[in-house]
Design an enzyme around this catalytic site. Structure first.
Site, short mmCIF file in Angstrom:
data_model
loop_
_atom_site.label_atom_id
_atom_site.label_comp_id
_atom_site.label_asym_id
_atom_site.label_seq_id
_atom_site.Cartn_x
_atom_site.Cartn_y
_atom_site.Cartn_z
N GLU A 97 -10.47 4.90 4.55
CA GLU A 97 -9.17 4.73 3.87
C GLU A 97 -8.60 6.09 3.47
O GLU A 97 -7.38 6.31 3.54
CB GLU A 97 -9.33 3.79 2.67
CG GLU A 97 -9.51 2.35 3.14
CD GLU A 97 -10.34 1.47 2.23
OE1 GLU A 97 -10.57 1.83 1.06
OE2 GLU A 97 -10.79 0.40 2.71
N GLU A 167 -19.28 2.97 8.88
CA GLU A 167 -18.32 1.91 8.56
C GLU A 167 -17.30 1.81 9.70
O GLU A 167 -16.32 2.56 9.73
CB GLU A 167 -17.59 2.24 7.25
CG GLU A 167 -18.49 2.32 6.05
CD GLU A 167 -17.74 2.00 4.76
OE1 GLU A 167 -18.20 1.11 4.05
OE2 GLU A 167 -16.70 2.61 4.49
P1 13P Z 1 -15.49 -4.45 2.74
O1 13P Z 1 -16.91 -4.75 2.34
O2 13P Z 1 -14.48 -5.04 1.80
O3 13P Z 1 -15.23 -4.75 4.18
O4 13P Z 1 -15.31 -2.85 2.56
C1 13P Z 1 -16.24 -2.01 3.15
C2 13P Z 1 -15.99 -0.63 2.67
O5 13P Z 1 -14.99 -0.02 2.99
C3 13P Z 1 -16.99 -0.04 1.76
O6 13P Z 1 -16.76 1.32 1.56
#
Ligand code: 13P
Length: 252
Positions: A97, A167
């Site tokens: 993000e 991720e």
């Molecule tokens: P989610 O578990 O909501 O998919 O998010 C993962 C994340 O970005 C953890 O840093």
């Protein structure tokens, strides 16, 4: 040999009061959990209060980002030493993000990782491909580029304080998790890269978390894979019961 490490990334959620309520529940419900390290990453505003609340427990506190300078005219930034002062032991760096929405680059990730380690923090460095990159076959190349920016050339002696979070961007907040086999394939690739770059001992010691729609009902299968050493949990870390179930699954 590698103690599993499960961290809840609360992202932009929770007031100080809400943060204290959640972490107090976690502290109580996880008091008897052994052999799993657990951390929470509240927003900056709640870090100090949460850190004080957990100081008599094994829970650790992580920040979600930091800057690479310790002081100066950098309006709005937070220094690694300030995070330690607030009670943090860890910091997440290079979350997708931040890369996608806030201009984080491999270069800035590298500077932040080095500054955070230099200040004595542990670092959770995030790597992972987008759906377009997975589809065009560049997953390994993207992950290697992220790794090189984040931890390339690091002193292998710092391995205990380095965690990699894989991720896949297409699995974050989508409910679409990587299958255990898909995740394990990339984790094994990451460990091999760490071995080539930092040496066998560091590669064996560095924990590699999986992140992306980890939930109570898929955590155990993911965490059973040999190179998955924990989880970085977003949405499911905001409710105590779900997060506790995931932490317990890391032990099983
Ligand atoms: P989610 O578990 O909501 O998919 O998010 C993962 C994340 O970005 C953890 O840093």
């Amino acid at each position: 040999m590698r103690t599993p490490f499960v961290v809840g990334n609360w992202k932009l959620h929770k007031t100080i009061a809400e943060s204290l309520a959640l972490v107090t529940e976690l502290k109580n419900q996880l008091a008897s959990l052994r052999d799993v390290a657990v951390g929470v990453a509240p927003p900056f505003t709640a870090l100090h209060a949460v850190a004080r609340r957990v100081e008599d427990s094994p829970l650790v506190v992580a920040a979600q980002d930091c800057y690479w300078e310790e002081k100066g005219a950098f309006t709005g930034e937070v220094a690694p030493g300030m995070l330690r002062d607030a009670g943090c032991a860890w910091v997440i760096i290079g979350h997708s993000e931040r890369r996608q929405l806030f201009g984080e680059t491999d270069e800035t990730v590298g500077k932040k990782v080095r500054a955070a380690l230099g200040a004595g923090l542990g670092v959770i460095a995030c790597v992972g491909e987008t759906l377009a990159q997975r589809d065009d076959g560049s997953t390994f190349a993207v992950v290697e580029r992220h790794l090189a920016g984040a931890v390339g050339g690091l002193d292998p002696a710092l391995a205990e304080r380095v965690v990699i979070a894989y991720e896949p961007v297409w699995a974050i907040g989508t409910g679409r998790t990587a299958t255990p086999a898909q995740a394990q394939e990339v984790h094994a690739h990451i460990r091999a890269w760490l071995g080539r770059s930092l040496g066998a001992a560091a590669a064996a010691a560095i924990r590699i978390q999986y992140g992306g729609s980890v939930k109570p009902d898929n955590a155990a299968q993911l965490l059973r894979e040999p190179d998955i050493d924990g989880a970085l949990v977003g949405g499911a870390s905001l409710a105590a019961a779900d997060f506790v179930a995931i932490c317990r699954a890391a032990r099983a």
